[in-house]
Design a protein around this motif. Sequence first.
Motif, PDB file in Angstrom:
ATOM      1  N   ALA A 118      -0.794   7.457  -2.984  1.00 29.61           N
ATOM      2  CA  ALA A 118      -1.119   6.326  -2.696  1.00 29.61           C
ATOM      3  C   ALA A 118      -2.421   5.728  -2.905  1.00 29.61           C
ATOM      4  CB  ALA A 118      -0.546   6.309  -1.268  1.00 29.61           C
ATOM      5  N   CYS A 137       2.586   9.870  -0.431  1.00 29.51           N
ATOM      6  CA  CYS A 137       1.303  10.034   0.253  1.00 29.51           C
ATOM      7  C   CYS A 137       1.553  11.691   0.963  1.00 29.51           C
ATOM      8  CB  CYS A 137       1.198   9.109   1.173  1.00 29.51           C
ATOM      9  SG  CYS A 137      -0.474   9.589   2.027  1.00 29.51           S
ATOM     10  N   HIS A 150      -5.785  -6.006  -6.504  1.00 23.49           N
ATOM     11  CA  HIS A 150      -5.323  -6.351  -5.072  1.00 23.49           C
ATOM     12  C   HIS A 150      -6.230  -7.647  -4.493  1.00 23.49           C
ATOM     13  CE1 HIS A 150      -3.370  -2.631  -5.483  1.00 23.49           C
ATOM     14  NE2 HIS A 150      -2.533  -2.853  -4.410  1.00 23.49           N
ATOM     15  N   PHE A 199       1.794   6.714 -13.150  1.00 22.01           N
ATOM     16  CA  PHE A 199       1.582   6.804 -11.743  1.00 22.01           C
ATOM     17  C   PHE A 199       2.706   7.840 -11.034  1.00 22.01           C
ATOM     18  CE2 PHE A 199       0.348   2.912 -13.731  1.00 22.01           C
ATOM     19  CZ  PHE A 199      -0.887   2.348 -12.897  1.00 22.01           C
ATOM     20  N   HIS A 204      15.951   7.986  -7.315  1.00 21.72           N
ATOM     21  CA  HIS A 204      15.767   7.987  -5.882  1.00 21.72           C
ATOM     22  C   HIS A 204      15.222   9.018  -5.199  1.00 21.72           C
ATOM     23  CE1 HIS A 204      17.296   7.203  -2.039  1.00 21.72           C
ATOM     24  NE2 HIS A 204      16.949   6.057  -1.890  1.00 21.72           N
ATOM     25  N   LEU A 222      11.451   9.170 -12.354  1.00 20.47           N
ATOM     26  CA  LEU A 222      11.690  10.212 -10.909  1.00 20.47           C
ATOM     27  C   LEU A 222      13.264   9.924 -10.274  1.00 20.47           C
ATOM     28  CD1 LEU A 222       8.065   9.582  -9.455  1.00 20.47           C
ATOM     29  CD2 LEU A 222       9.087  11.510 -10.540  1.00 20.47           C
ATOM     30  N   GLY A 251      -5.019   3.104  -0.748  1.00 20.01           N
ATOM     31  CA  GLY A 251      -4.495   3.851   0.561  1.00 20.01           C
ATOM     32  C   GLY A 251      -5.354   3.584   1.417  1.00 20.01           C
ATOM     33  N   PRO A 260       3.772   7.950  -7.148  1.00 15.76           N
ATOM     34  CA  PRO A 260       3.639   7.420  -6.029  1.00 15.76           C
ATOM     35  C   PRO A 260       3.809   8.755  -4.926  1.00 15.76           C
ATOM     36  CG  PRO A 260       4.774   6.110  -7.198  1.00 15.76           C
ATOM     37  CD  PRO A 260       4.980   7.244  -7.877  1.00 15.76           C
ATOM     38  N   PHE A 313       0.633  -0.909   2.907  1.00 18.69           N
ATOM     39  CA  PHE A 313       0.370   0.681   2.761  1.00 18.69           C
ATOM     40  C   PHE A 313       1.404   1.511   3.513  1.00 18.69           C
ATOM     41  CE2 PHE A 313      -3.909  -1.716   3.078  1.00 18.69           C
ATOM     42  CZ  PHE A 313      -4.410  -1.060   1.925  1.00 18.69           C
ATOM     43  N   ILE A 327      -3.054   4.762  -6.244  1.00 22.62           N
ATOM     44  CA  ILE A 327      -2.231   3.610  -6.985  1.00 22.62           C
ATOM     45  C   ILE A 327      -2.519   2.287  -6.066  1.00 22.62           C
ATOM     46  CG2 ILE A 327       0.140   2.894  -6.728  1.00 22.62           C
ATOM     47  CD1 ILE A 327       0.914   5.826  -7.305  1.00 22.62           C
ATOM     48  N   ASN A 328      -2.923   2.394  -4.826  1.00 27.19           N
ATOM     49  CA  ASN A 328      -3.219   1.233  -4.106  1.00 27.19           C
ATOM     50  C   ASN A 328      -4.620   1.136  -3.212  1.00 27.19           C
ATOM     51  OD1 ASN A 328      -2.523   2.066  -1.815  1.00 27.19           O
ATOM     52  ND2 ASN A 328      -0.800   0.693  -1.427  1.00 27.19           N
ATOM     53  N   LEU A 338      11.183   9.381  -5.849  1.00 28.09           N
ATOM     54  CA  LEU A 338      10.294   8.181  -5.733  1.00 28.09           C
ATOM     55  C   LEU A 338      10.015   7.685  -4.457  1.00 28.09           C
ATOM     56  CD1 LEU A 338       8.591   6.086  -7.264  1.00 28.09           C
ATOM     57  CD2 LEU A 338      10.821   4.768  -7.614  1.00 28.09           C
ATOM     58  N   HIS A 339       8.867   8.151  -3.947  1.00 25.63           N
ATOM     59  CA  HIS A 339       8.550   7.460  -2.469  1.00 25.63           C
ATOM     60  C   HIS A 339       7.033   7.045  -2.423  1.00 25.63           C
ATOM     61  CE1 HIS A 339      12.159   8.553  -0.326  1.00 25.63           C
ATOM     62  NE2 HIS A 339      12.348   9.455  -1.070  1.00 25.63           N
ATOM     63  N   TYR A 340       6.835   5.931  -1.676  1.00 24.30           N
ATOM     64  CA  TYR A 340       5.652   5.346  -1.469  1.00 24.30           C
ATOM     65  C   TYR A 340       4.882   6.019  -0.175  1.00 24.30           C
ATOM     66  CZ  TYR A 340       7.160   1.851  -4.799  1.00 24.30           C
ATOM     67  OH  TYR A 340       7.728   1.122  -5.905  1.00 24.30           O
ATOM     68  N   ASP A 341       5.534   6.594   0.725  1.00 29.54           N
ATOM     69  CA  ASP A 341       5.356   7.234   1.951  1.00 29.54           C
ATOM     70  C   ASP A 341       4.847   8.793   1.821  1.00 29.54           C
ATOM     71  OD1 ASP A 341       7.702   8.154   2.148  1.00 29.54           O
ATOM     72  OD2 ASP A 341       8.363   6.725   3.456  1.00 29.54           O
ATOM     73  N   TYR A 350      11.722   0.628  -5.233  1.00 27.79           N
ATOM     74  CA  TYR A 350      12.408   1.847  -5.707  1.00 27.79           C
ATOM     75  C   TYR A 350      13.383   1.847  -6.689  1.00 27.79           C
ATOM     76  CZ  TYR A 350      10.272   4.217  -1.538  1.00 27.79           C
ATOM     77  OH  TYR A 350       9.333   4.829  -0.583  1.00 27.79           O
ATOM     78  N   PRO A 370       2.414   4.526   3.686  1.00 25.35           N
ATOM     79  CA  PRO A 370       2.269   5.784   4.358  1.00 25.35           C
ATOM     80  C   PRO A 370       2.210   5.422   5.822  1.00 25.35           C
ATOM     81  CG  PRO A 370       1.175   5.987   2.409  1.00 25.35           C
ATOM     82  CD  PRO A 370       1.246   4.643   2.373  1.00 25.35           C
TER      83      PRO A 370
END
Lengths: 183, 243
Positions: A89, A153, B131, A149, A177, A175, A95, A151, B103, A92-93, A180-183, B120, B105
């Motif tokens: 994360a 965390c 950003h 990338f 489903h 990846l 975090g 993704p 964010f 990529i952004n 692929l996770h952003y969390d 997704y 997470p």
Amino acid sequence: MNAPAKPKLRMATATLAGCFGCHMSFLDIDERLFDLIELVEFDRSPLTDIKHCGPCDIGLIEGGLCNAENVHVLREFRANCKILIAVGACAINGGLPAQRNHFPLSLILEEVYHAQHGLVDGFIPNDPELPLPLDKVHPLHEVVKIDYFIPGCPPSGDTIWKVLTDLLAGREPELGHALLHYD
Amino acid sequence: MTQDNISNPTTFMLDNKIIPFSEGQTIIQAAMAAGEYIPHLCYNPEFKPHGSCKVCTVKANGRQAASCTQLAQADMVVESNTQQINDERRALLQMLFVEGNHFCPSCEKSGNCELQATAYALEMMSPHFDHFSPNRPLDASHPEYLLDFNRCILCSLCVRASRDVDGKNVFALSERGIKTQLIVNAKSGKLGDTDFSDQDKAAHVCPVGVIIKKRVGFTIPIGERAFDVNPISVSPHPVKKGA
């Protein structure tokens, strides 16, 4: 006659403004590390303690950019790595470190080094060896071209393994489903 | 597929599939009734469409249209799941991600968030753009609910629910263009100074993590939430637990 051994690909990794969680997750590929070192050898990485990145095939970068040194390292990786991958994360952004972005940097330094209780004689560190903080925390793609990338965390060991094995096999990483996770 | 099917007055074609519809149904209503997923954010089947997010854009007879507002018509040929349209949808999502502060997470809504789940579904691997990092203070003035404006995508579902179902007009979208923002209808601008309550429909329609019920954020662990279990394309509007 035996075919000559295929030369190993070179791979480098680094952590910038991150927590090393993505590297820990990379180590979560566990015994698959043995499969990996049959295919790659490590250049600069916390695993080798090599300080500068030489010419590489794959570079993995964890963390975003919060100070000038982060930018130097990222540019060194971009100049040397054929494929550069932003991992996690923060890369990529921005975090968690990027959550300081809506405060002025001066206010944060004041708060940390002057305003806190017990810091009567506090001063903002200014040793020339310390890299200067950036005004804002930036993700990697805002400074250099990023090829892939991953993704998460952190992204799971399985996710990192999937991307690496896809690339090593010459496939476009995919990846799906489950991974692929952003969390 | 036969010529008879194509000219049936109560069907249209969606990505080479025959979709039945009834008079007055929009493309997305008919598609979803037939079990076909069209990515969307500001559309919620319980509310009058708003047509603002444009994520549900399809090509209807070769022209782009928001499928939540475009009525289905006999023999219409609709393209939705094409690389070009999905690339454009992904770009819209990426713009939403960089305009706010998303964010995942540290967000209580992660795993139940329609923005995240749609990203997704469209395999968004990065936000691509630079950003904005806007400064949007939280509103924690209400005893039961927190407003985190950093995550607002201006879908107006809370505005529609509060106005049309609750009859309270707690929320509104203020200003225009890039300055558009969600505001609270109180002199102080604070949710705590309104009659907003847990019983309101508006408390339960936010597709992202703006309207957050306090003290239950992590009752369901990350990894076991609605869109962790099923992709949004399989279950677009699941009963969401714990957030």
